[in-house]
Design a protein around this motif. Structure first.
Motif, PDB file in Angstrom:
ATOM      1  N   VAL A  18      -3.366 -21.012  -1.968  1.00  0.00           N
ATOM      2  CA  VAL A  18      -4.390 -20.954  -3.012  1.00  0.00           C
ATOM      3  C   VAL A  18      -5.000 -19.557  -3.032  1.00  0.00           C
ATOM      4  N   LEU A  19      -5.279 -19.055  -4.236  1.00  0.00           N
ATOM      5  CA  LEU A  19      -6.095 -17.856  -4.397  1.00  0.00           C
ATOM      6  C   LEU A  19      -7.499 -18.292  -4.786  1.00  0.00           C
ATOM      7  N   ASP A  20      -8.496 -17.768  -4.087  1.00  0.00           N
ATOM      8  CA  ASP A  20      -9.892 -18.136  -4.321  1.00  0.00           C
ATOM      9  C   ASP A  20     -10.710 -16.882  -4.564  1.00  0.00           C
ATOM     10  N   LEU A  21     -11.476 -16.849  -5.639  1.00  0.00           N
ATOM     11  CA  LEU A  21     -12.510 -15.839  -5.848  1.00  0.00           C
ATOM     12  C   LEU A  21     -13.853 -16.518  -5.668  1.00  0.00           C
ATOM     13  N   SER A  22     -14.630 -16.059  -4.708  1.00  0.00           N
ATOM     14  CA  SER A  22     -15.913 -16.689  -4.399  1.00  0.00           C
ATOM     15  C   SER A  22     -17.049 -15.680  -4.514  1.00  0.00           C
ATOM     16  N   THR A  23     -18.219 -16.202  -4.911  1.00  0.00           N
ATOM     17  CA  THR A  23     -19.430 -15.389  -4.975  1.00  0.00           C
ATOM     18  C   THR A  23     -20.631 -16.321  -4.881  1.00  0.00           C
ATOM     19  N   TYR A  24     -21.829 -15.771  -5.061  1.00  0.00           N
ATOM     20  CA  TYR A  24     -23.036 -16.583  -4.966  1.00  0.00           C
ATOM     21  C   TYR A  24     -23.209 -17.436  -6.222  1.00  0.00           C
ATOM     22  N   TRP A  25     -23.881 -18.567  -6.086  1.00  0.00           N
ATOM     23  CA  TRP A  25     -23.959 -19.565  -7.159  1.00  0.00           C
ATOM     24  C   TRP A  25     -24.536 -19.006  -8.458  1.00  0.00           C
ATOM     25  N   ASP A  26     -25.494 -18.052  -8.352  1.00  0.00           N
ATOM     26  CA  ASP A  26     -26.155 -17.553  -9.556  1.00  0.00           C
ATOM     27  C   ASP A  26     -25.354 -16.459 -10.268  1.00  0.00           C
ATOM     28  N   ARG A  27     -24.162 -16.139  -9.720  1.00  0.00           N
ATOM     29  CA  ARG A  27     -23.286 -15.172 -10.386  1.00  0.00           C
ATOM     30  C   ARG A  27     -22.097 -15.866 -11.058  1.00  0.00           C
ATOM     31  N   SER A  28     -22.151 -17.162 -11.185  1.00  0.00           N
ATOM     32  CA  SER A  28     -21.026 -17.907 -11.740  1.00  0.00           C
ATOM     33  C   SER A  28     -20.800 -17.541 -13.202  1.00  0.00           C
ATOM     34  N   HIS A  29     -19.512 -17.587 -13.597  1.00  0.00           N
ATOM     35  CA  HIS A  29     -19.158 -17.304 -14.998  1.00  0.00           C
ATOM     36  C   HIS A  29     -17.790 -17.919 -15.263  1.00  0.00           C
ATOM     37  N   PRO A  30     -17.620 -18.607 -16.386  1.00  0.00           N
ATOM     38  CA  PRO A  30     -16.330 -19.272 -16.655  1.00  0.00           C
ATOM     39  C   PRO A  30     -15.150 -18.317 -16.743  1.00  0.00           C
ATOM     40  N   MET A  31     -15.380 -17.035 -17.058  1.00  0.00           N
ATOM     41  CA  MET A  31     -14.279 -16.089 -17.163  1.00  0.00           C
ATOM     42  C   MET A  31     -13.639 -15.786 -15.800  1.00  0.00           C
ATOM     43  N   ILE A  32     -14.347 -16.093 -14.715  1.00  0.00           N
ATOM     44  CA  ILE A  32     -13.780 -15.812 -13.389  1.00  0.00           C
ATOM     45  C   ILE A  32     -12.534 -16.659 -13.157  1.00  0.00           C
ATOM     46  N   LEU A  33     -12.552 -17.907 -13.646  1.00  0.00           N
ATOM     47  CA  LEU A  33     -11.373 -18.759 -13.476  1.00  0.00           C
ATOM     48  C   LEU A  33     -10.183 -18.198 -14.256  1.00  0.00           C
ATOM     49  N   THR A  34     -10.452 -17.595 -15.399  1.00  0.00           N
ATOM     50  CA  THR A  34      -9.380 -16.938 -16.154  1.00  0.00           C
ATOM     51  C   THR A  34      -8.797 -15.773 -15.360  1.00  0.00           C
ATOM     52  N   THR A  35      -9.662 -15.028 -14.683  1.00  0.00           N
ATOM     53  CA  THR A  35      -9.204 -13.923 -13.842  1.00  0.00           C
ATOM     54  C   THR A  35      -8.330 -14.431 -12.704  1.00  0.00           C
ATOM     55  N   VAL A  36      -8.742 -15.540 -12.085  1.00  0.00           N
ATOM     56  CA  VAL A  36      -7.959 -16.124 -10.996  1.00  0.00           C
ATOM     57  C   VAL A  36      -6.565 -16.499 -11.493  1.00  0.00           C
ATOM     58  N   ARG A  37      -6.498 -17.146 -12.655  1.00  0.00           N
ATOM     59  CA  ARG A  37      -5.196 -17.540 -13.199  1.00  0.00           C
ATOM     60  C   ARG A  37      -4.311 -16.311 -13.425  1.00  0.00           C
ATOM     61  N   ALA A  38      -4.893 -15.241 -13.958  1.00  0.00           N
ATOM     62  CA  ALA A  38      -4.111 -14.033 -14.227  1.00  0.00           C
ATOM     63  C   ALA A  38      -3.606 -13.408 -12.928  1.00  0.00           C
ATOM     64  N   LEU A  39      -4.441 -13.395 -11.904  1.00  0.00           N
ATOM     65  CA  LEU A  39      -4.027 -12.826 -10.622  1.00  0.00           C
ATOM     66  C   LEU A  39      -2.934 -13.680  -9.973  1.00  0.00           C
ATOM     67  N   VAL A  40      -3.052 -14.995 -10.078  1.00  0.00           N
ATOM     68  CA  VAL A  40      -2.016 -15.876  -9.532  1.00  0.00           C
ATOM     69  C   VAL A  40      -0.687 -15.639 -10.258  1.00  0.00           C
ATOM     70  N   THR A  41      -0.754 -15.454 -11.570  1.00  0.00           N
ATOM     71  CA  THR A  41       0.463 -15.159 -12.325  1.00  0.00           C
ATOM     72  C   THR A  41       1.123 -13.881 -11.822  1.00  0.00           C
ATOM     73  N   ALA A  42       0.310 -12.862 -11.528  1.00  0.00           N
ATOM     74  CA  ALA A  42       0.857 -11.596 -11.011  1.00  0.00           C
ATOM     75  C   ALA A  42       1.462 -11.784  -9.624  1.00  0.00           C
ATOM     76  N   ILE A  43       0.804 -12.557  -8.772  1.00  0.00           N
ATOM     77  CA  ILE A  43       1.334 -12.824  -7.428  1.00  0.00           C
ATOM     78  C   ILE A  43       2.651 -13.580  -7.528  1.00  0.00           C
TER      79      ILE A  43
END
Length: 405
Positions: free
Chosen positions: A181-206
């Motif tokens: 699994v690839l995980d991008l983690s940060t603090y709860w108040d920095r959450s943003h739905p676009m981060i999951l899109t970034t994770v998907r793109a990085l997994v595709t590259a991997i």
């Protein structure tokens, strides 16, 4: 900032739901409107084995962790993308974590402050984050469902994770097997739905790199030139003369190859040696490697696995665990060939500098084992090891011996 009051209210509602579940003694209450269905199911499973008051993820044995990462099919593609992962996470105040198929963290990089906070709960190499060990998290849900997901604030079963949000996606082999699994983690108040899109793109590259690598035939030859030199073909050791190993090491470390004049200088330096001697040495090496050395420009004709190259790649990726594990000693320690001496100094300075800049005492201890006379390395290990750590005795003894030498 306009989202923060809304997020704070949502977090407070989730905390109330969590409190009801955490005090239900394993008998969860009825379905909660504020709780997502997949999170509720994960809580039900997790409460059988995980205490919500757990403070830190259990740790894998250090030697086992090194073996897992060394043998993982994810190591090469993740290492190749480490620079991009580091740039994204450092700019955004996040960390990137890669686990294996069992939820054990193999790789981590990102914002230094966030990494320090993550290390407090062992969201770091060696931490075990599968559901039976650490309850509901993004890693656990991705492993269980095989789908990208996020887990936010008090959706984590373990209370120590309520200040976090994690966005995860599974990484798959070409045949569909889930490798981690690839995980991008940060603090709860920095959450943003676009981060999951970034994770998907990085997994595709991997996965693109992973699948391309799996489609290529594996290297038939492996050169080990750190410490005791050895050459293996098809898993069997091949007897080699010292000069052959020296030339082969130079060709492995410089894949673009050498002109005859430059290789002559790298091997013989200012000694008066004829060009025919170099041709004879290369010819013997070519026979020993089944023709893997090109003629006009001396270079390898097919990829060769080499521990020194792997060490350099690990250092470039910031993967100190792998770099220290690979270092079994100096490059061809008995060689006085000018090109080897230059590369030996380069590798030793690179690794030693990285170890002295690193904050993990295990790396200083392992490197110190290979460099018994290095007083500064042993002092560095002593500074990093907390009082009461039994490994301080080892570092103290090494320092004492080095100072008396």
């Amino acid at each position: 900032m306009a989202r923060l009051p809304v997020l704070s209210q949502q977090r407070a509602e989730l905390e109330k739901v969590w409190a009801r579940w955490a005090t239900a003694a394993g008998r969860p209450p009825g379905r909660e409107i504020a709780l997502r269905h997949e999170v509720a199911e994960s809580w039900e499973r997790s409460l059988r084995t995980v205490d919500p008051a757990r403070a830190v993820a259990p740790a894998t044995d250090r030697d086992e962790l090194g073996s897992r990462w060394a043998e993982s099919p994810l190591r090469t593609p993740v290492t190749e993308l480490a620079g991009e992962l580091r740039a994204i996470t450092e700019d955004a105040g996040m960390i990137a974590v890669v686990t294996d198929e069992a939820g054990t963290v193999l790789f981590c990089c990102g914002d230094r402050g966030v990494r320090r906070r993550a290390e407090q709960v062992n969201l770091a190499p060696g931490g075990c984050w599968d559901e039976p060990y650490m309850g509901t998290s993004g890693v656990a849900l991705s492993l269980h469902t095989g789908q990208p997901c996020s887990v936010w604030a008090a959706e984590h079963l373990v209370e120590a994770l309520h200040g976090w949000v994690c966005y995860c996606a599974p990484i798959r082999a070409a045949d569909g097997r889930q490798l981690g699994v690839l995980d991008l983690s940060t603090y709860w108040d920095r959450s943003h739905p676009m981060i999951l899109t970034t994770v998907r793109a990085l997994v595709t590259a991997i996965e693109a790199r992973l699948h391309a690598e799996q489609a290529q035939p594996a290297s038939r030859t492996r050169l080990e030139c750190l410490g005791v030199p050895r050459l293996y073909k098809e898993g069997k050791q091949v007897p080699m003369r010292p000069r052959q190993l020296e030339i082969l090491t130079l060709l492995a470390l410089e894949p673009e190859g050498f002109t005859p004049e430059r290789l002559h200088e790298a091997v013989y330096g200012e000694r008066s040696v004829s060009s025919s001697t170099l041709k004879a040495d290369v010819s013997r090496l070519r026979r020993a490697t089944d023709g893997q050395v090109a003629g006009r420009r001396y270079m390898l004709t097919e990829p060769m696995a080499c521990d020194a190259l792997e060490l350099l790649a690990a250092l470039e990726a910031g993967d100190m665990t792998t770099a220290v594990r690979l270092y079994r000693g100096p490059l061809l320690p008995d060689s006085d060939v000018p090109g080897i001496v230059q590369w030996r100094e380069h590798l030793d300075v690179c690794l030693r500098t990285a170890v002295l800049a690193d904050r993990n005492p295990e790396h200083a201890l392992r490197f110190g084992q290979r460099c018994p006379d290095d007083i500064e390395i042993h002092e560095h290990a002593m500074r990093l090891l907390p009082h009461g750590d039994s490994r301080r005795a080892l570092a103290t003894a090494r320092l004492h011996t080095a100072m008396r030498a």
